[in-house]
Design a protein around this motif. Structure first.
Motif, PDB file in Angstrom:
ATOM      1  N   GLY A 146       8.794  80.845  78.146  1.00 19.57           N
ATOM      2  CA  GLY A 146      10.143  79.921  79.018  1.00 19.57           C
ATOM      3  C   GLY A 146      11.549  78.888  78.775  1.00 19.57           C
ATOM      4  N   GLY A 147      11.495  77.951  79.438  1.00 22.45           N
ATOM      5  CA  GLY A 147      12.222  77.353  78.905  1.00 22.45           C
ATOM      6  C   GLY A 147      11.865  76.147  78.348  1.00 22.45           C
ATOM      7  N   LEU A 148      10.740  75.567  78.583  1.00 15.59           N
ATOM      8  CA  LEU A 148      10.527  74.352  77.279  1.00 15.59           C
ATOM      9  C   LEU A 148       9.870  75.091  76.499  1.00 15.59           C
ATOM     10  N   GLY A 149       9.372  76.298  76.706  1.00 13.84           N
ATOM     11  CA  GLY A 149       8.899  77.055  74.723  1.00 13.84           C
ATOM     12  C   GLY A 149      10.553  77.213  73.756  1.00 13.84           C
ATOM     13  N   ALA A 150      11.897  77.461  74.195  1.00 18.89           N
ATOM     14  CA  ALA A 150      12.597  77.488  73.554  1.00 18.89           C
ATOM     15  C   ALA A 150      12.928  76.244  73.098  1.00 18.89           C
ATOM     16  N   VAL A 151      13.558  74.753  74.442  1.00 24.25           N
ATOM     17  CA  VAL A 151      13.729  73.739  73.698  1.00 24.25           C
ATOM     18  C   VAL A 151      12.355  73.301  72.900  1.00 24.25           C
ATOM     19  N   LEU A 152      11.511  73.000  73.013  1.00 28.16           N
ATOM     20  CA  LEU A 152      10.707  72.610  71.634  1.00 28.16           C
ATOM     21  C   LEU A 152      11.008  73.398  70.698  1.00 28.16           C
ATOM     22  N   THR A 153      10.856  74.609  70.575  1.00 27.05           N
ATOM     23  CA  THR A 153      11.017  75.254  69.091  1.00 27.05           C
ATOM     24  C   THR A 153      12.536  74.607  68.240  1.00 27.05           C
ATOM     25  N   SER A 154      13.516  74.846  69.953  1.00 25.45           N
ATOM     26  CA  SER A 154      15.251  73.937  69.287  1.00 25.45           C
ATOM     27  C   SER A 154      14.403  73.102  68.306  1.00 25.45           C
ATOM     28  N   ARG A 155      14.017  72.147  69.122  1.00 28.39           N
ATOM     29  CA  ARG A 155      13.576  70.390  68.345  1.00 28.39           C
ATOM     30  C   ARG A 155      12.516  70.740  67.125  1.00 28.39           C
ATOM     31  N   LEU A 156      11.805  71.343  67.271  1.00 27.39           N
ATOM     32  CA  LEU A 156      11.427  71.563  65.715  1.00 27.39           C
ATOM     33  C   LEU A 156      12.140  71.762  64.782  1.00 27.39           C
ATOM     34  N   PHE A 157      12.798  73.361  65.335  1.00 26.57           N
ATOM     35  CA  PHE A 157      13.863  73.245  63.906  1.00 26.57           C
ATOM     36  C   PHE A 157      15.071  72.380  63.807  1.00 26.57           C
ATOM     37  N   GLU A 158      15.630  71.269  64.620  1.00 27.80           N
ATOM     38  CA  GLU A 158      15.819  69.987  64.097  1.00 27.80           C
ATOM     39  C   GLU A 158      15.463  69.028  63.579  1.00 27.80           C
ATOM     40  N   LEU A 159      14.050  69.006  63.375  1.00 30.25           N
ATOM     41  CA  LEU A 159      13.720  67.427  62.794  1.00 30.25           C
ATOM     42  C   LEU A 159      12.991  68.307  61.785  1.00 30.25           C
ATOM     43  N   LEU A 214       5.847  76.960  58.433  1.00 28.64           N
ATOM     44  CA  LEU A 214       6.000  75.806  58.808  1.00 28.64           C
ATOM     45  C   LEU A 214       6.387  74.557  57.333  1.00 28.64           C
ATOM     46  N   THR A 215       7.033  74.042  57.761  1.00 25.26           N
ATOM     47  CA  THR A 215       7.453  72.762  55.561  1.00 25.26           C
ATOM     48  C   THR A 215       6.198  72.011  55.995  1.00 25.26           C
ATOM     49  N   ASP A 216       6.307  71.348  54.609  1.00 24.01           N
ATOM     50  CA  ASP A 216       5.559  70.152  54.735  1.00 24.01           C
ATOM     51  C   ASP A 216       5.362  69.093  55.559  1.00 24.01           C
ATOM     52  N   SER A 217       6.710  69.109  55.931  1.00 20.74           N
ATOM     53  CA  SER A 217       7.069  67.384  56.603  1.00 20.74           C
ATOM     54  C   SER A 217       6.286  68.078  58.622  1.00 20.74           C
ATOM     55  N   GLY A 218       6.644  69.641  58.225  1.00 17.58           N
ATOM     56  CA  GLY A 218       6.577  69.624  59.414  1.00 17.58           C
ATOM     57  C   GLY A 218       4.720  70.117  59.959  1.00 17.58           C
ATOM     58  N   ALA A 219       3.798  70.187  59.190  1.00 14.83           N
ATOM     59  CA  ALA A 219       2.718  70.515  58.814  1.00 14.83           C
ATOM     60  C   ALA A 219       2.093  68.595  58.782  1.00 14.83           C
ATOM     61  N   GLU A 220       2.513  67.742  58.723  1.00 16.73           N
ATOM     62  CA  GLU A 220       2.575  66.006  59.063  1.00 16.73           C
ATOM     63  C   GLU A 220       2.259  66.024  60.342  1.00 16.73           C
ATOM     64  N   GLY A 221       4.084  66.853  60.801  1.00 15.84           N
ATOM     65  CA  GLY A 221       5.331  66.135  61.947  1.00 15.84           C
ATOM     66  C   GLY A 221       3.867  66.641  63.031  1.00 15.84           C
ATOM     67  N   VAL A 222       3.124  68.114  63.451  1.00  8.65           N
ATOM     68  CA  VAL A 222       2.390  68.297  63.871  1.00  8.65           C
ATOM     69  C   VAL A 222       0.981  68.075  64.667  1.00  8.65           C
ATOM     70  N   GLU A 223       0.177  67.770  63.334  1.00  4.16           N
ATOM     71  CA  GLU A 223      -0.684  67.186  63.330  1.00  4.16           C
ATOM     72  C   GLU A 223      -0.565  65.836  63.548  1.00  4.16           C
ATOM     73  N   ARG A 224       0.028  65.080  63.316  1.00  2.26           N
ATOM     74  CA  ARG A 224       1.018  63.260  64.239  1.00  2.26           C
ATOM     75  C   ARG A 224       1.206  63.771  65.510  1.00  2.26           C
ATOM     76  N   ALA A 225       2.128  64.423  66.340  1.00  9.36           N
ATOM     77  CA  ALA A 225       2.180  64.412  67.896  1.00  9.36           C
ATOM     78  C   ALA A 225       1.708  65.941  68.319  1.00  9.36           C
ATOM     79  N   PHE A 226       0.506  66.797  68.294  1.00  6.28           N
ATOM     80  CA  PHE A 226      -0.149  67.176  68.338  1.00  6.28           C
ATOM     81  C   PHE A 226      -1.820  67.487  67.742  1.00  6.28           C
ATOM     82  N   GLY A 227      -1.672  66.874  67.217  1.00  9.95           N
ATOM     83  CA  GLY A 227      -3.218  67.081  66.366  1.00  9.95           C
ATOM     84  C   GLY A 227      -3.753  68.559  65.724  1.00  9.95           C
ATOM     85  N   LEU A 228      -2.329  68.910  65.804  1.00  6.85           N
ATOM     86  CA  LEU A 228      -2.350  70.386  64.896  1.00  6.85           C
ATOM     87  C   LEU A 228      -2.829  70.438  63.598  1.00  6.85           C
ATOM     88  N   VAL A 229      -3.470  71.654  63.271  1.00  9.44           N
ATOM     89  CA  VAL A 229      -3.707  71.506  61.893  1.00  9.44           C
ATOM     90  C   VAL A 229      -4.028  72.722  61.819  1.00  9.44           C
TER      91      VAL A 229
END
Length: 276
Positions: A230-243, A257-272
């Motif tokens: 949906g729209g939220l999935g698209a915008v969230l994905t776009s934001r992850l690319f921007e970051l 998933l980049t090294d900074s992305g692994a740190e980012g999703v763990e920090r933002a969502f607790g995803l490891v």
């Protein structure tokens, strides 16, 4: 996935007769021409082009020709057929033409076909690595799928960003939901706290793409769980690319998933997730 991903809701292709009308003047409901759609996709070169476009990007004919392993003239003929059928759209930018899938319905249909299609033989280490990469993280049109996609969905639920279900596809309890399709059996909702959490990440849930559902889910074909669409999935994905938290891989639809992305999703969502 819509009930008719390759069917009559699409614009009438050039050269096709307009729908017949009944006595009340309303168009008669038509059966869909699955055979024609299947024949267009069945050509190996066109199938490779469609797979290359399945991440939602617009690509020039030269890139699609290279992916399909055909010459420019042959690629042009294939793309003309896909455009004529309404599977692909084309836009001119300067001297170049850029092609993209006509919409998420086409991408969802390709996902469904991948579920029932026999696997291609792995003849090289490169092909084996690409297959593993697709299972790990890939794009499903304009949102994330694979282990990354379902992991992100699980984290959104655990953090209370979304509510409504637990994200697990249980085939024995499903009514309409099937793998590699948009889901219909449950309804997810964005919480007030989740709206604020996403805003802190730079995702404004009040400014989502128009004319499409804000929150949908797909039943992931490889993980048999839900990932956010949906729209939220698209915008969230776009934001992850921007970051810079995710980047596109060398193969069609592969996402890393980049090294900074692994740190980012763990920090933002607790995803490891395992290191890629």
């Amino acid at each position: 996935m819509p009930n008719n991903p390759l069917g009559a809701s699409r614009p009438t292709p050039p050269g096709t007769a307009a729908p017949a009308a009944g006595s009340d003047g309303q168009p008669l409901k038509q059966q869909t021409d699955i055979a024609r759609a299947a024949a267009l996709i069945a050509d190996p070169s066109r199938a490779r082009m469609l797979k290359c476009l399945a991440d939602g990007r617009a690509l020039p004919a030269s890139a699609l020709a290279g992916e399909a392993g055909v010459g420019a003239a042959t690629a042009s003929a294939h793309l003309a057929k896909l455009v004529g059928a309404g599977f692909v759209t084309v836009a001119r930018q300067g001297r170049h033409r850029y092609y993209r899938l006509a919409g998420p319905d086409v991408g969802a249909a390709l996902e469904a076909l991948a579920l029932i299609a026999p696997p291609l033989p792995l003849t090289s280490l490169k092909q084996s690595n690409r297959t593993k990469a697709l299972y790990r993280s890939r794009s499903c049109y304009d949102h994330l799928a694979g282990q990354l996609g379902v992991g992100l969905m699980r984290s959104l639920l655990e953090r209370g960003v979304l509510t409504g279900y637990d994200g697990i596809h249980r085939a024995e309890q499903a009514v309409r939901d099937r793998p590699a399709s948009y889901g219909h059996d449950v309804r997810y909702r964005l919480t007030a706290a989740g709206r604020e959490h996403l805003r802190e990440l730079g995702v404004d849930a009040d400014r989502l793409p128009p004319r499409r559902p804000a929150i949908r889910y797909c039943v992931d074909w490889s993980e048999r769980r839900h990932h956010l669409a949906g729209g939220l999935g698209a915008v969230l994905t776009s934001r992850l690319f921007e970051l810079g938290w995710v980047r596109r891989g060398a193969g069609p639809r592969v996402v890393h998933l980049t090294d900074s992305g692994a740190e980012g999703v763990e920090r933002a969502f607790g995803l490891v997730l395992p290191h890629q």
